[in-house]
Every structure is written in structure tokens, then in C-alpha cells.
Design a protein around this motif. Structure first.
Motif, PDB file in Angstrom:
ATOM      1  N   ILE A 250      10.525 -27.417   0.146  1.00  0.00           N
ATOM      2  CA  ILE A 250       9.883 -27.215   1.447  1.00  0.00           C
ATOM      3  C   ILE A 250       8.754 -28.215   1.630  1.00  0.00           C
ATOM      4  N   ASP A 251       8.030 -28.520   0.557  1.00  0.00           N
ATOM      5  CA  ASP A 251       6.998 -29.565   0.642  1.00  0.00           C
ATOM      6  C   ASP A 251       7.610 -30.904   1.042  1.00  0.00           C
ATOM      7  N   LEU A 252       8.786 -31.221   0.487  1.00  0.00           N
ATOM      8  CA  LEU A 252       9.479 -32.451   0.883  1.00  0.00           C
ATOM      9  C   LEU A 252       9.828 -32.408   2.367  1.00  0.00           C
ATOM     10  N   GLY A 253      10.240 -31.235   2.842  1.00  0.00           N
ATOM     11  CA  GLY A 253      10.557 -31.088   4.258  1.00  0.00           C
ATOM     12  C   GLY A 253       9.339 -31.257   5.143  1.00  0.00           C
ATOM     13  N   LEU A 254       8.224 -30.663   4.732  1.00  0.00           N
ATOM     14  CA  LEU A 254       6.995 -30.803   5.517  1.00  0.00           C
ATOM     15  C   LEU A 254       6.514 -32.255   5.523  1.00  0.00           C
ATOM     16  N   ASP A 255       6.677 -32.950   4.399  1.00  0.00           N
ATOM     17  CA  ASP A 255       6.339 -34.380   4.361  1.00  0.00           C
ATOM     18  C   ASP A 255       7.222 -35.165   5.329  1.00  0.00           C
ATOM     19  N   ALA A 256       8.511 -34.829   5.358  1.00  0.00           N
ATOM     20  CA  ALA A 256       9.425 -35.505   6.284  1.00  0.00           C
ATOM     21  C   ALA A 256       9.062 -35.191   7.728  1.00  0.00           C
ATOM     22  N   GLY A 257       8.643 -33.950   7.978  1.00  0.00           N
ATOM     23  CA  GLY A 257       8.222 -33.581   9.322  1.00  0.00           C
ATOM     24  C   GLY A 257       7.045 -34.413   9.788  1.00  0.00           C
ATOM     25  N   ARG A 258       6.087 -34.635   8.890  1.00  0.00           N
ATOM     26  CA  ARG A 258       4.941 -35.485   9.249  1.00  0.00           C
ATOM     27  C   ARG A 258       5.387 -36.924   9.481  1.00  0.00           C
ATOM     28  N   LYS A 259       6.280 -37.419   8.615  1.00  0.00           N
ATOM     29  CA  LYS A 259       6.734 -38.807   8.743  1.00  0.00           C
ATOM     30  C   LYS A 259       7.447 -39.038  10.064  1.00  0.00           C
ATOM     31  N   PHE A 260       8.299 -38.091  10.462  1.00  0.00           N
ATOM     32  CA  PHE A 260       9.100 -38.264  11.674  1.00  0.00           C
ATOM     33  C   PHE A 260       8.498 -37.549  12.882  1.00  0.00           C
ATOM     34  N   GLU A 261       7.300 -36.999  12.704  1.00  0.00           N
ATOM     35  CA  GLU A 261       6.562 -36.331  13.781  1.00  0.00           C
ATOM     36  C   GLU A 261       7.366 -35.194  14.402  1.00  0.00           C
ATOM     37  N   VAL A 262       7.874 -34.328  13.527  1.00  0.00           N
ATOM     38  CA  VAL A 262       8.615 -33.136  13.948  1.00  0.00           C
ATOM     39  C   VAL A 262       7.844 -31.908  13.482  1.00  0.00           C
ATOM     40  N   PRO A 263       7.374 -31.044  14.402  1.00  0.00           N
ATOM     41  CA  PRO A 263       6.674 -29.837  13.964  1.00  0.00           C
ATOM     42  C   PRO A 263       7.620 -28.868  13.272  1.00  0.00           C
ATOM     43  N   LEU A 264       7.157 -28.263  12.169  1.00  0.00           N
ATOM     44  CA  LEU A 264       7.971 -27.310  11.409  1.00  0.00           C
ATOM     45  C   LEU A 264       7.157 -26.044  11.154  1.00  0.00           C
ATOM     46  N   PRO A 265       6.829 -25.296  12.211  1.00  0.00           N
ATOM     47  CA  PRO A 265       5.943 -24.137  12.047  1.00  0.00           C
ATOM     48  C   PRO A 265       6.536 -23.040  11.167  1.00  0.00           C
ATOM     49  N   LEU A 266       7.835 -22.753  11.292  1.00  0.00           N
ATOM     50  CA  LEU A 266       8.429 -21.708  10.464  1.00  0.00           C
ATOM     51  C   LEU A 266       8.480 -22.130   9.000  1.00  0.00           C
ATOM     52  N   ALA A 267       8.770 -23.394   8.761  1.00  0.00           N
ATOM     53  CA  ALA A 267       8.783 -23.897   7.392  1.00  0.00           C
ATOM     54  C   ALA A 267       7.395 -23.821   6.768  1.00  0.00           C
ATOM     55  N   SER A 268       6.386 -24.149   7.556  1.00  0.00           N
ATOM     56  CA  SER A 268       5.014 -24.111   7.046  1.00  0.00           C
ATOM     57  C   SER A 268       4.606 -22.689   6.667  1.00  0.00           C
ATOM     58  N   LEU A 269       4.930 -21.720   7.525  1.00  0.00           N
ATOM     59  CA  LEU A 269       4.618 -20.322   7.215  1.00  0.00           C
ATOM     60  C   LEU A 269       5.369 -19.843   5.985  1.00  0.00           C
ATOM     61  N   THR A 270       6.636 -20.230   5.871  1.00  0.00           N
ATOM     62  CA  THR A 270       7.432 -19.826   4.719  1.00  0.00           C
ATOM     63  C   THR A 270       6.865 -20.421   3.433  1.00  0.00           C
ATOM     64  N   ARG A 271       6.426 -21.655   3.507  1.00  0.00           N
ATOM     65  CA  ARG A 271       5.817 -22.302   2.339  1.00  0.00           C
ATOM     66  C   ARG A 271       4.595 -21.506   1.880  1.00  0.00           C
ATOM     67  N   ASP A 272       3.775 -21.054   2.812  1.00  0.00           N
ATOM     68  CA  ASP A 272       2.583 -20.280   2.462  1.00  0.00           C
ATOM     69  C   ASP A 272       2.964 -18.943   1.826  1.00  0.00           C
ATOM     70  N   LEU A 273       4.033 -18.327   2.307  1.00  0.00           N
ATOM     71  CA  LEU A 273       4.477 -17.053   1.736  1.00  0.00           C
ATOM     72  C   LEU A 273       5.011 -17.236   0.319  1.00  0.00           C
ATOM     73  N   ILE A 274       5.705 -18.338   0.090  1.00  0.00           N
ATOM     74  CA  ILE A 274       6.176 -18.633  -1.266  1.00  0.00           C
ATOM     75  C   ILE A 274       4.992 -18.894  -2.191  1.00  0.00           C
ATOM     76  N   GLN A 275       4.000 -19.627  -1.696  1.00  0.00           N
ATOM     77  CA  GLN A 275       2.813 -19.888  -2.499  1.00  0.00           C
ATOM     78  C   GLN A 275       2.071 -18.595  -2.822  1.00  0.00           C
ATOM     79  N   THR A 276       1.983 -17.698  -1.844  1.00  0.00           N
ATOM     80  CA  THR A 276       1.344 -16.400  -2.073  1.00  0.00           C
ATOM     81  C   THR A 276       2.077 -15.620  -3.155  1.00  0.00           C
ATOM     82  N   MET A 277       3.378 -15.598  -3.082  1.00  0.00           N
ATOM     83  CA  MET A 277       4.182 -14.906  -4.086  1.00  0.00           C
ATOM     84  C   MET A 277       3.936 -15.486  -5.471  1.00  0.00           C
TER      85      MET A 277
END
Length: 314
Positions: A250-277
Motif C-alpha cells: 500500500i505504501d508503494l501504491g501511495l507513492d505511485a499516487g503521489r507520482k502520478f497525482e492520483v488521490p487515494l483516500p481509501l488506500a490511505s485510510l486502509t494503510r492507517d488501519l493496518i498500521q494501527t493493527m
């Protein structure tokens, strides 16, 4: 197309790599396998595979598959000290494989760097990450997504089909990497969503097995929802994919989102939930343990339902 029996090397016999290499060995391929922990590769010997003590023993192979965890691991076994490319050239004798088929989940940048390193040694790269886990491989339902020279893909396709029934070619360069990254971001978002609705249904009084039976037979059911059903119903979280590896992808996906300027709000929230777990110590079991976190956040503690349910893979 492959016109003679090629000498095949295999690097990495973890949960995925072992099952993939096993299919080549059972098909009678001329296979030599290397794993940093040799004991994990040795069971393949009874199926005809040769076991290498050093990765350099694969340098004379026609083509080599690589299936390890991270780009750091890939770079070490391929280009590091004592790696696949480290053998000095000998007159009249090839010391590097013609083709590397790299199946790990790595970044676009890492894959491009690897392609450049290999080109300097006369080796062509086929990026070939996969969709599935060890259980999916055993069921014969793994999928490859591939990019690189079309001629290379065409040549190795018969070998890919020994491992998986599906191999999609998506273009030149590193395009397979972005497809795999998108796939695993989707995986994370889908499992979190599936956990949320399953807990909602249960808290309203619906048994998990009954709810998931309906979902799996509805238009929303999928191969993924079906093969995760036994884990969600009976809380058997034997590892298929760790939370740390899902977070990495998911971090790779978020990096790609920044590179290609694509917002990924659901991915970002999911990443935080995985980190919390993970912060709560839930690191050693399957990523589907997100279900337990969702249940606790909803004020309930889950128990196994001990119901026999299909994973849809048989």
C-alpha cells in the motif's frame, strides 16, 4: 517459443516461491533452486530439482525466476556481493542467464534500476509479479501480469503456464509493477471493507457464515471473498500474506499516487488501519486479522463459528 528444454534457475522458496517452483519440478523441468535458508528448498529435491548452495550456481542457467520479499532482497541476490551476476566472465562460457523473470512485488523505480543492471550484463528482464497465495497456487489459479520485451514474454509463456493458467502481457518496461501495486492496494481496501460489513451484519444478529454465504452467491461475491470466508468465519488466520507485506505494498501504491497525482483516500485510510493493527501487536498472523480489530472497535469479541465453509478453490 521454447524449442528445447531450458536450464531453469529459481531464487526464493518462501510460501509463494516454493509452491511455484514445485509446479515446474513436477512438470519435469531442468530446475536448480536456491534459497538463503537451504533447508526450505531441499524438499524440492524429491521432485527432481537440484538444490544450489550458492546463487552463483544459477548463473549458467538459460533463465532464472526470482521470488523474494523486497527490492533490497532482489538486488542482493541478483547484483550484490556473491549474487547472480557476480561471476567473472569465462572465455566461451556464459556466466549470466539470458533472461531473469522477476516475480516479487517491488517498486517501479526498483524494477527500472534492476532492468538497467541486468542489461549491463546482457540479461533481459521480464517483470512478472503474481496474484494469489500458496493456496491459490496449489489450486492452479495463480495469475501472472508481465511487462518487458514482448519476445521474451512469448518465449517464456509455456513455462509461465506450467505455474499459472493466466499470464497477462501489459506492455514494455515496468508496467506490470504498477498493475501489481494497484492490485494489492485494491486487496487492502477490499479486505477492510469486507471486515466492516461482516462485523456490521454480525452485530445486528446475522451469523458470519450466513452473511458471507449470501455475499459469495451475490453479484458482489468473488474468488477473493470466497477464499477468505473460512478465515473470517472460523478465525483461522494462518498466514497467507502478512500485515507488514500488505502495508509495504500500500505504501508503494501511495507513492505511485503521489507520482502520478492520483488521490487515494481509501488506500490511505486502509494503510492507517493496518498500521494501527500492527501497533497493537497483530503482526504474525494473516492480514485478515483486520476483522478482529474491526470487531473490537465495534464493541464485540469474536469467536470461531466452527462451521464448515468452502473456500471456493477446490
Amino acid at each position: 517459443m521454447v524449442t528445447k528444454k531450458p536450464k531453469i534457475g529459481w531464487i526464493g522458496t518462501g510460501r509463494m516461491g516454493y509452491e511455484m517452483a514445485l509446479r515446474l519440478a513436477k512438470a519435469g523441468c531442468d530446475l536448480t533452486v536456491y534459497n538463503r535458508t537451504r533447508a526450505k528448498a531441499e524438499p524440492l529435491a524429491k521432485y527432481g530439482a537440484k538444490i544450489a548452495s550458492r546463487v552463483t550456481e544459477l548463473a549458467a542457467c538459460d533463465l532464472v525466476f526470482c521470488m523474494v520479499s523486497t527490492y533490497a532482497d532482489v538486488k542482493e541476490v541478483v547484483a550484490g556481493k556473491g549474487g547472480l551476476l557476480s561471476q567473472p566472465k569465462a572465455k566461451g562460457k556464459r556466466r549470466t542467464p539470458r533472461i531473469l523473470i522477476e516475480c516479487s512485488s517491488i517498486s517501479l523505480e526498483g524494477s527500472a534500476e534492476l532492468r538497467e543492471i541486468l542489461a549491463g550484463h546482457g540479461t533481459r528482464l521480464l517483470a512478472a509479479p503474481v496474484s494469489g497465495n500458496a493456496k491459490v497456487i496449489k489450486a492452479g489459479k495463480l495469475s501472472f501480469v508481465c511487462s518487458g520485451p514482448r519476445a521474451v514474454f512469448d518465449e517464456v509463456s509455456p513455462l509461465l503456464k506450467l505455474i499459472a493458467p493466466s499470464a497477462s502481457y501489459v506492455g514494455e518496461g515496468e508496467l506490470a509493477r504498477i498493475v501489481k501495486i494497484c492490485h494489492n492496494v485494491f486487496l487492502g481496501v477490499v479486505i477492510q471493507s469486507l471486515c466492516e460489513i461482516t462485523v456490521l451484519a454480525q452485530k445486528a444478529g446475522v451469523p458470519r457464515h450466513a452473511f458471507l454465504d449470501f455475499i459469495n452467491q451475490s453479484v458482489m461475491g468473488s474468488v477473493f471473498s470466497r477464499y477468505k470466508t473460512p478465515a473470517l468465519v472460523n478465525l483461522d488466520f494462518k498466514v497467507t500474506f502478512t500485515p507488514a507485506l500488505l502495508r509495504k505494498d500500500i505504501d508503494l501504491g501511495l507513492d505511485a499516487g503521489r507520482k502520478f497525482e492520483v488521490p487515494l483516500p481509501l488506500a490511505s485510510l486502509t494503510r492507517d488501519l493496518i498500521q494501527t493493527m500492527m501497533g497493537k501487536g497483530m503482526t504474525e498472523q494473516d492480514f485478515a486479522t483486520l476483522l478482529l480489530q474491526q470487531a473490537r472497535a465495534s464493541g464485540i469479541e469474536l469467536k470461531p463459528e466452527n462451521v464448515a465453509v468452502s473456500d471456493g478453490l477446490a
